[in-house]
Structures are given as structure tokens and as C-alpha cells.
Design a protein around this motif. Sequence first.
Motif, PDB file in Angstrom:
ATOM      1  N   LEU A 196      40.057  35.763  31.151  1.00  0.00           N
ATOM      2  CA  LEU A 196      39.907  37.063  30.578  1.00  0.00           C
ATOM      3  C   LEU A 196      39.074  37.630  31.563  1.00  0.00           C
ATOM      4  N   ALA A 197      37.924  37.075  32.205  1.00  0.00           N
ATOM      5  CA  ALA A 197      36.999  37.856  33.118  1.00  0.00           C
ATOM      6  C   ALA A 197      37.848  37.977  34.392  1.00  0.00           C
ATOM      7  N   ILE A 198      38.793  36.995  34.767  1.00  0.00           N
ATOM      8  CA  ILE A 198      39.463  37.604  35.881  1.00  0.00           C
ATOM      9  C   ILE A 198      40.309  38.910  35.544  1.00  0.00           C
ATOM     10  N   ALA A 199      40.947  38.874  34.685  1.00  0.00           N
ATOM     11  CA  ALA A 199      41.815  40.204  34.199  1.00  0.00           C
ATOM     12  C   ALA A 199      40.896  41.305  34.079  1.00  0.00           C
ATOM     13  N   ILE A 200      39.761  41.237  33.600  1.00  0.00           N
ATOM     14  CA  ILE A 200      38.711  42.326  33.547  1.00  0.00           C
ATOM     15  C   ILE A 200      38.384  42.753  34.948  1.00  0.00           C
ATOM     16  N   ALA A 201      38.089  41.862  35.708  1.00  0.00           N
ATOM     17  CA  ALA A 201      37.670  42.116  37.251  1.00  0.00           C
ATOM     18  C   ALA A 201      38.642  42.839  37.974  1.00  0.00           C
ATOM     19  N   ASP A 202      39.934  42.283  37.840  1.00  0.00           N
ATOM     20  CA  ASP A 202      41.223  42.670  38.385  1.00  0.00           C
ATOM     21  C   ASP A 202      41.169  44.273  38.090  1.00  0.00           C
ATOM     22  N   ASP A 203      41.115  44.620  36.972  1.00  0.00           N
ATOM     23  CA  ASP A 203      41.391  45.892  36.089  1.00  0.00           C
ATOM     24  C   ASP A 203      40.157  46.897  36.864  1.00  0.00           C
ATOM     25  N   VAL A 204      38.912  46.521  36.707  1.00  0.00           N
ATOM     26  CA  VAL A 204      38.072  47.242  37.370  1.00  0.00           C
ATOM     27  C   VAL A 204      38.181  47.453  38.812  1.00  0.00           C
ATOM     28  N   GLU A 205      38.557  46.563  39.403  1.00  0.00           N
ATOM     29  CA  GLU A 205      38.640  46.637  40.857  1.00  0.00           C
ATOM     30  C   GLU A 205      39.941  47.794  41.152  1.00  0.00           C
ATOM     31  N   GLN A 206      41.063  47.593  40.402  1.00  0.00           N
ATOM     32  CA  GLN A 206      42.056  48.452  40.513  1.00  0.00           C
ATOM     33  C   GLN A 206      41.961  49.989  39.712  1.00  0.00           C
ATOM     34  N   GLN A 207      41.168  49.795  38.934  1.00  0.00           N
ATOM     35  CA  GLN A 207      41.140  50.856  37.731  1.00  0.00           C
ATOM     36  C   GLN A 207      42.613  51.340  37.106  1.00  0.00           C
ATOM     37  N   ALA A 208      43.055  50.194  36.600  1.00  0.00           N
ATOM     38  CA  ALA A 208      44.695  50.260  36.585  1.00  0.00           C
ATOM     39  C   ALA A 208      45.308  50.799  35.205  1.00  0.00           C
ATOM     40  N   HIS A 209      43.845  51.067  34.382  1.00  0.00           N
ATOM     41  CA  HIS A 209      44.567  51.612  32.807  1.00  0.00           C
ATOM     42  C   HIS A 209      43.567  52.605  32.396  1.00  0.00           C
ATOM     43  N   LEU A 210      43.283  53.682  33.271  1.00  0.00           N
ATOM     44  CA  LEU A 210      42.657  54.859  32.884  1.00  0.00           C
ATOM     45  C   LEU A 210      43.552  55.599  31.666  1.00  0.00           C
ATOM     46  N   PHE A 211      42.631  55.629  30.631  1.00  0.00           N
ATOM     47  CA  PHE A 211      43.038  56.659  29.522  1.00  0.00           C
ATOM     48  C   PHE A 211      44.105  55.573  28.462  1.00  0.00           C
ATOM     49  N   LYS A 212      44.121  54.306  28.718  1.00  0.00           N
ATOM     50  CA  LYS A 212      44.869  53.236  28.309  1.00  0.00           C
ATOM     51  C   LYS A 212      44.303  52.148  27.561  1.00  0.00           C
ATOM     52  N   ARG A 213      45.024  51.478  26.569  1.00  0.00           N
ATOM     53  CA  ARG A 213      44.586  50.301  25.992  1.00  0.00           C
ATOM     54  C   ARG A 213      45.390  49.404  26.828  1.00  0.00           C
ATOM     55  N   PHE A 214      44.902  48.131  26.955  1.00  0.00           N
ATOM     56  CA  PHE A 214      45.917  46.942  27.452  1.00  0.00           C
ATOM     57  C   PHE A 214      45.477  45.782  26.838  1.00  0.00           C
TER      58      PHE A 214
END
Length: 219
Positions: A196-214
Motif C-alpha cells: 500500500l505504501a508503494i502505491a501511495i508513494a507512486d501516486d504522490v510522485e505522479q500526482q495521478a489521481h487529482l480530484f479522484k478516489r482510487f
Amino acid sequence: MKKIAVIGATGYVGNAVVNELANRGHQVTAFARHTSKVAQHVNINAVAADVTSTDFAELLKGFDAVVSAFNPGWTNPNIGADFTRGAHAIVEAAKTANVPYLLVVGGAGSLFVAPNVQLIDTPDFPKEIFDGANAARHLLNDLRNRRDVNWAFVSPPALLGADAGFSEDRTGSYRLGTEDLLMNGEAPAGISVADLAIAIADDVEQQAHLFKRFTVAAK
């Protein structure tokens, strides 16, 4: 290398996220009530903070992203009210500080298991965590139409880590979902807190889900 803040840095999820980000070379500011419990690492700066204090917004300025793993504790008898107060304070502080990307770690309860049916509203959902899960659901609903704060929201799967009967193994992989509860065949899916921490770190690096839930789960 990014400057990333983690709120709730000594919690189950927060601690894993802090370590994952630091090990990737990011400069991590770990906000916690008790800094002595923050992981020790050359890339980690532990900062004592109360998210409801009037100066918290000042502390959030200058980061590339902020992860909120805030949770007043599942055994807290006032978790619903305490989560609501703290989470809304964090969102407003992020707005004031013009945080580029605020990733809020929520719960699985607001994931859908059928059209218009969320996990939290199913008969077998544990009553002892209902108040906290319901508070996280309300927070997500409040965020959905907001564009004055740069939010994203991640829901872990139904089974998180060994305490939920899954695993603590770091596999380095995961799968993504959106609004529906991820499944493993006929059973709810899970994930280790490390993945889960890997997924979170990937997301904040890429800012991939702005204004979204995933959501995420193990592959």
C-alpha cells in the motif's frame, strides 16, 4: 527528489509511507504528536504537530505533496467526531497553504459492492469500526465537488495487512481500481501495508489521481 509531508507519520499506514518515501530519496517531513516514535532516516525530518492548531497551515507550505494518514485510532470511542474534526482541519490547512497535491488515506467502507451499495452499509460490516469508516465516507463525499483544494483519496482494500488476515509481505506490485471494492475471486481482496505504501508513494510522485478516489489491492 521531492519534498513530501506525511501526517500521522507514526501510524500503521503513515509509518510505512514515511519509510517508503525516504528510501526512494525524497525529503520527508513526518508530522506526528510524538516525534520520538518517528522512523529514523537521513531523509526524514520529524516535526511535532497538532493538525487542529491554528498555525498548522503554515507548516504545510512549500511541499510538493502531502499525504494525510491521519487516524485518531480505531479503538478511540470518539473516532467519528475526532476524525471529522482532524481531517477537515487538514483539508482546510492544505487549501490555505496551496498544497499542490493532498492525498488522503481513507478506508474501504465507502467502496461500492453493488450499484448504490457501499461496503459500510452491508450487514456484515463490523459495528466497532462503523463510526470511523462513516466519517471517512463523509469526508470523501465532501471532497468530491471541491476544486479549491487539490485533493486525491485512496481507499485500501477490505483486508489490510496481517491484522486483517492478509499478509505483511512486500511484493513490490499492486493493482489499481476506482470506486468498487476489489475482489480476489469471490472474496474481498487485500494488500500488505508495505505494498500500500508503494502505491501511495507512486501516486504522490505522479500526482495521478487529482480530484479522484482510487483503490488498490495485491495482484
